[in-house]
Design a protein around this motif. Structure first.
Motif, PDB file in Angstrom:
ATOM      1  N   LEU A 132      24.277  -8.949  67.245  1.00 41.04           N
ATOM      2  CA  LEU A 132      23.749  -8.356  65.841  1.00 41.04           C
ATOM      3  C   LEU A 132      24.808  -8.624  64.802  1.00 41.04           C
ATOM      4  O   LEU A 132      25.854  -7.896  64.503  1.00 41.04           O
ATOM      5  CB  LEU A 132      23.619  -6.759  66.081  1.00 41.04           C
ATOM      6  CG  LEU A 132      22.905  -6.011  65.149  1.00 41.04           C
ATOM      7  CD1 LEU A 132      21.553  -6.207  65.354  1.00 41.04           C
ATOM      8  CD2 LEU A 132      22.914  -4.491  65.354  1.00 41.04           C
ATOM      9  N   ALA A 133      24.269  -9.668  63.876  1.00 39.23           N
ATOM     10  CA  ALA A 133      25.196  -9.773  62.562  1.00 39.23           C
ATOM     11  C   ALA A 133      25.028  -8.794  61.557  1.00 39.23           C
ATOM     12  O   ALA A 133      24.016  -8.247  61.423  1.00 39.23           O
ATOM     13  CB  ALA A 133      24.588 -11.293  62.024  1.00 39.23           C
ATOM     14  N   VAL A 134      26.263  -8.218  61.083  1.00 41.52           N
ATOM     15  CA  VAL A 134      26.256  -7.063  60.356  1.00 41.52           C
ATOM     16  C   VAL A 134      26.705  -7.562  58.691  1.00 41.52           C
ATOM     17  O   VAL A 134      26.563  -6.905  57.791  1.00 41.52           O
ATOM     18  CB  VAL A 134      26.981  -5.715  60.886  1.00 41.52           C
ATOM     19  CG1 VAL A 134      26.334  -5.334  61.852  1.00 41.52           C
ATOM     20  CG2 VAL A 134      28.364  -6.354  60.924  1.00 41.52           C
ATOM     21  N   SER A 135      27.569  -8.556  58.737  1.00 44.98           N
ATOM     22  CA  SER A 135      28.181  -9.207  57.429  1.00 44.98           C
ATOM     23  C   SER A 135      28.701 -10.433  57.496  1.00 44.98           C
ATOM     24  O   SER A 135      28.771 -10.984  58.433  1.00 44.98           O
ATOM     25  CB  SER A 135      29.497  -8.143  57.176  1.00 44.98           C
ATOM     26  OG  SER A 135      30.403  -8.241  58.030  1.00 44.98           O
ATOM     27  N   GLY A 136      28.822 -11.032  56.104  1.00 44.28           N
ATOM     28  CA  GLY A 136      28.999 -12.255  56.186  1.00 44.28           C
ATOM     29  C   GLY A 136      30.116 -12.658  54.857  1.00 44.28           C
ATOM     30  O   GLY A 136      29.831 -12.079  53.810  1.00 44.28           O
ATOM     31  N   ARG A 137      31.023 -13.122  54.807  1.00 39.54           N
ATOM     32  CA  ARG A 137      31.902 -13.532  53.658  1.00 39.54           C
ATOM     33  C   ARG A 137      32.489 -14.981  53.760  1.00 39.54           C
ATOM     34  O   ARG A 137      33.152 -15.375  54.924  1.00 39.54           O
ATOM     35  CB  ARG A 137      32.925 -12.498  53.801  1.00 39.54           C
ATOM     36  CG  ARG A 137      33.946 -12.530  52.720  1.00 39.54           C
ATOM     37  CD  ARG A 137      33.168 -12.294  51.207  1.00 39.54           C
ATOM     38  NE  ARG A 137      32.567 -11.095  51.286  1.00 39.54           N
ATOM     39  CZ  ARG A 137      31.611 -10.583  50.165  1.00 39.54           C
ATOM     40  NH1 ARG A 137      31.659 -11.290  49.179  1.00 39.54           N
ATOM     41  NH2 ARG A 137      31.091  -9.233  50.361  1.00 39.54           N
ATOM     42  N   GLY A 138      32.208 -15.650  52.970  1.00 40.31           N
ATOM     43  CA  GLY A 138      32.715 -16.994  52.835  1.00 40.31           C
ATOM     44  C   GLY A 138      32.283 -17.903  53.952  1.00 40.31           C
ATOM     45  O   GLY A 138      31.156 -17.994  54.113  1.00 40.31           O
ATOM     46  N   ILE A 139      33.277 -18.394  54.769  1.00 41.65           N
ATOM     47  CA  ILE A 139      32.608 -19.118  56.004  1.00 41.65           C
ATOM     48  C   ILE A 139      32.378 -18.374  57.220  1.00 41.65           C
ATOM     49  O   ILE A 139      32.264 -19.284  58.284  1.00 41.65           O
ATOM     50  CB  ILE A 139      33.502 -20.264  56.202  1.00 41.65           C
ATOM     51  CG1 ILE A 139      34.879 -19.948  56.528  1.00 41.65           C
ATOM     52  CG2 ILE A 139      33.496 -21.386  54.945  1.00 41.65           C
ATOM     53  CD1 ILE A 139      35.843 -21.105  56.987  1.00 41.65           C
ATOM     54  N   THR A 140      32.317 -17.301  57.180  1.00 38.29           N
ATOM     55  CA  THR A 140      32.411 -16.571  58.440  1.00 38.29           C
ATOM     56  C   THR A 140      31.223 -15.406  58.515  1.00 38.29           C
ATOM     57  O   THR A 140      30.808 -14.920  57.448  1.00 38.29           O
ATOM     58  CB  THR A 140      33.768 -15.742  58.850  1.00 38.29           C
ATOM     59  OG1 THR A 140      33.940 -14.666  57.675  1.00 38.29           O
ATOM     60  CG2 THR A 140      34.750 -16.715  58.819  1.00 38.29           C
ATOM     61  N   LEU A 141      30.729 -14.929  59.702  1.00 30.79           N
ATOM     62  CA  LEU A 141      29.670 -13.893  60.072  1.00 30.79           C
ATOM     63  C   LEU A 141      30.310 -13.057  60.898  1.00 30.79           C
ATOM     64  O   LEU A 141      31.228 -13.335  61.867  1.00 30.79           O
ATOM     65  CB  LEU A 141      28.588 -14.539  60.598  1.00 30.79           C
ATOM     66  CG  LEU A 141      27.642 -15.403  59.651  1.00 30.79           C
ATOM     67  CD1 LEU A 141      26.605 -16.139  60.605  1.00 30.79           C
ATOM     68  CD2 LEU A 141      26.877 -14.576  58.556  1.00 30.79           C
ATOM     69  N   THR A 142      30.052 -11.765  60.749  1.00 35.70           N
ATOM     70  CA  THR A 142      30.851 -10.744  61.741  1.00 35.70           C
ATOM     71  C   THR A 142      29.608  -9.868  62.230  1.00 35.70           C
ATOM     72  O   THR A 142      28.607  -9.536  61.683  1.00 35.70           O
ATOM     73  CB  THR A 142      31.536  -9.902  60.724  1.00 35.70           C
ATOM     74  OG1 THR A 142      32.522 -10.411  60.076  1.00 35.70           O
ATOM     75  CG2 THR A 142      32.457  -8.838  61.777  1.00 35.70           C
ATOM     76  N   ASP A 143      29.774  -9.626  63.633  1.00 34.84           N
ATOM     77  CA  ASP A 143      28.633  -8.854  64.238  1.00 34.84           C
ATOM     78  C   ASP A 143      29.268  -7.671  64.583  1.00 34.84           C
ATOM     79  O   ASP A 143      30.169  -7.046  63.969  1.00 34.84           O
ATOM     80  CB  ASP A 143      28.483  -9.683  65.668  1.00 34.84           C
ATOM     81  CG  ASP A 143      29.641  -9.455  66.863  1.00 34.84           C
ATOM     82  OD1 ASP A 143      30.390  -8.598  66.666  1.00 34.84           O
ATOM     83  OD2 ASP A 143      29.605  -9.980  67.805  1.00 34.84           O
ATOM     84  N   ALA A 144      28.265  -6.733  65.172  1.00 36.62           N
ATOM     85  CA  ALA A 144      28.525  -5.180  65.018  1.00 36.62           C
ATOM     86  C   ALA A 144      29.661  -4.757  66.032  1.00 36.62           C
ATOM     87  O   ALA A 144      30.161  -3.599  65.692  1.00 36.62           O
ATOM     88  CB  ALA A 144      27.176  -4.678  65.571  1.00 36.62           C
ATOM     89  N   SER A 145      30.272  -5.573  66.691  1.00 38.65           N
ATOM     90  CA  SER A 145      31.369  -5.177  67.870  1.00 38.65           C
ATOM     91  C   SER A 145      32.646  -5.844  66.841  1.00 38.65           C
ATOM     92  O   SER A 145      33.709  -5.311  67.450  1.00 38.65           O
ATOM     93  CB  SER A 145      31.167  -5.977  68.603  1.00 38.65           C
ATOM     94  OG  SER A 145      31.620  -7.537  68.594  1.00 38.65           O
ATOM     95  N   GLY A 146      32.599  -6.240  65.720  1.00 41.29           N
ATOM     96  CA  GLY A 146      33.687  -6.692  64.908  1.00 41.29           C
ATOM     97  C   GLY A 146      34.040  -8.158  65.296  1.00 41.29           C
ATOM     98  O   GLY A 146      34.992  -8.686  64.531  1.00 41.29           O
TER      99      GLY A 146
END
Length: 337
Positions: free
Chosen positions: A31-45
């Protein structure tokens, strides 16, 4: 779960519990929750390096402040106005910017919501153009094997991805396909790159002759190969030969730069490096950088003038084309580029 109740915390979506018709129906998706620059972060961190930019889309990465600011400003003013009745300042400005840097003779931009839509629009523009000039017998497209032009039916028909086409073959228009420009695999050991390119042009001419050149609307090609055969640059002189051949028979050249265009090859449009100008040019992925769904067709003035002097309309359209927020996102992306 009751409608309106909060979504329970989750770190992934299991295929047995989701109500989304996902592209993959047997896999658990993070579950993708955020993106910044060249990275995506999922709900587990967990953080992912978005190395391919999604489907070769996120050319500026995620969360670019200038693009976000432009989108916020536009949505505060106007999110949507139907293009049958209105134009918008931001659509007009984006078109001006794109035409200012477009290949010679391009005068107008037709906005859509993605690459497949852009290719569908280009195909229909080609057909209507010949109807408008009194050549309705032109009904054939010629394209290349091992190509990809999108997943809608018209784009899939001109595309040469056998696996994607197979089960939908009965629904597709009949399109003639010739060899791709695939020097690594197909150039003979005793053949120069230039001679190989001319051999491919001769094959295309034979295809036109078989169909009757007076019955052919357009030749369709990716300037640089993309999603099917990998990154295939054309050999020197190949596209110049094709341009001359198309001109000789009054056949349009449609170039698909959905993936390879908008700065991906060192110039804004890949065809600039080949010294050729298409009649219709499809762009998308790098146009909006993934911030909103947007694509476009750049059209030569000679085509637009025919439409204007004839029926006065392009018999085509979608609800969300020219969407104001999408245009604002694309304009901001292009300014950064």
């Amino acid at each position: 779960m009751n409608i309106g109740s909060p979504i329970p915390p989750a770190t992934a979506v299991h295929p047995d519990t989701t109500h989304v018709f996902h592209r993959q129906l047997q896999h658990q998706l993070p579950l993708a929750v955020s993106g910044r620059g060249i990275t995506l972060t999922d709900a587990s961190g967990k953080t992912y390096l978005d190395a391919c930019g999604g489907a070769a889309v996120s050319c500026l990465g995620h969360g670019h402040p200038e693009v976000l600011a432009a989108m916020h400003a536009q949505i505060d003013r106007l999110a949507y106005a139907h293009t049958s009745f209105f134009t918008t300042e931001v659509a007009e400005e984006l078109a001006d910017v794109l035409i200012a840097s477009a290949p010679a003779g391009m005068s107008h931009v037709y906005f859509v919501s993605g690459g497949s839509e852009a290719m569908e629009a280009a195909l229909k523009m080609a057909r209507q153009y010949f109807v408008e000039i009194g050549q309705p017998q032109r009904r054939h497209f010629v394209a290349r094997r091992q190509s990809y032009h999108g997943n809608t039916l018209g784009a899939l028909a001109v595309g040469g991805n056998a696996w994607r086409r197979a089960q939908f073959e009965p629904l597709l228009i009949d399109v003639a396909h010739v060899a791709p420009c695939y020097e690594y695999r197909d150039r003979a050991p005793d053949e120069t790159p230039e001679a190989y390119g001319q051999r491919l042009v001769a094959e295309l001419e034979q295809s036109f002759a078989r169909l009757g050149p007076e019955n052919v609307m357009a030749f369709v090609a990716e300037t640089v190969g993309g999603a099917t055969a990998g990154v295939l640059p054309p050999v020197p002189g190949y596209f110049k030969g094709i341009r001359e051949l198309c001109d000789r028979h009054g056949i349009l050249l449609i170039l698909d730069e959905v993936m390879c265009g908008m700065g991906r090859t060192g110039t804004l449009h890949a065809c600039e490096q080949e010294g050729v100008v298409p009649d219709l040019l499809a762009i998308a992925k790098g146009l909006g950088g993934g911030y909103q769904p947007i694509g476009a067709v750049l059209a030569q003035k000679k085509l637009v003038d025919v439409f204007r002097a004839g029926s006065g309309l392009f018999q085509h359209g979608h609800t969300y084309l020219g969407h104001a927020v999408a245009c604002a996102a694309a304009l901001a992306v292009q300014r950064v580029i």
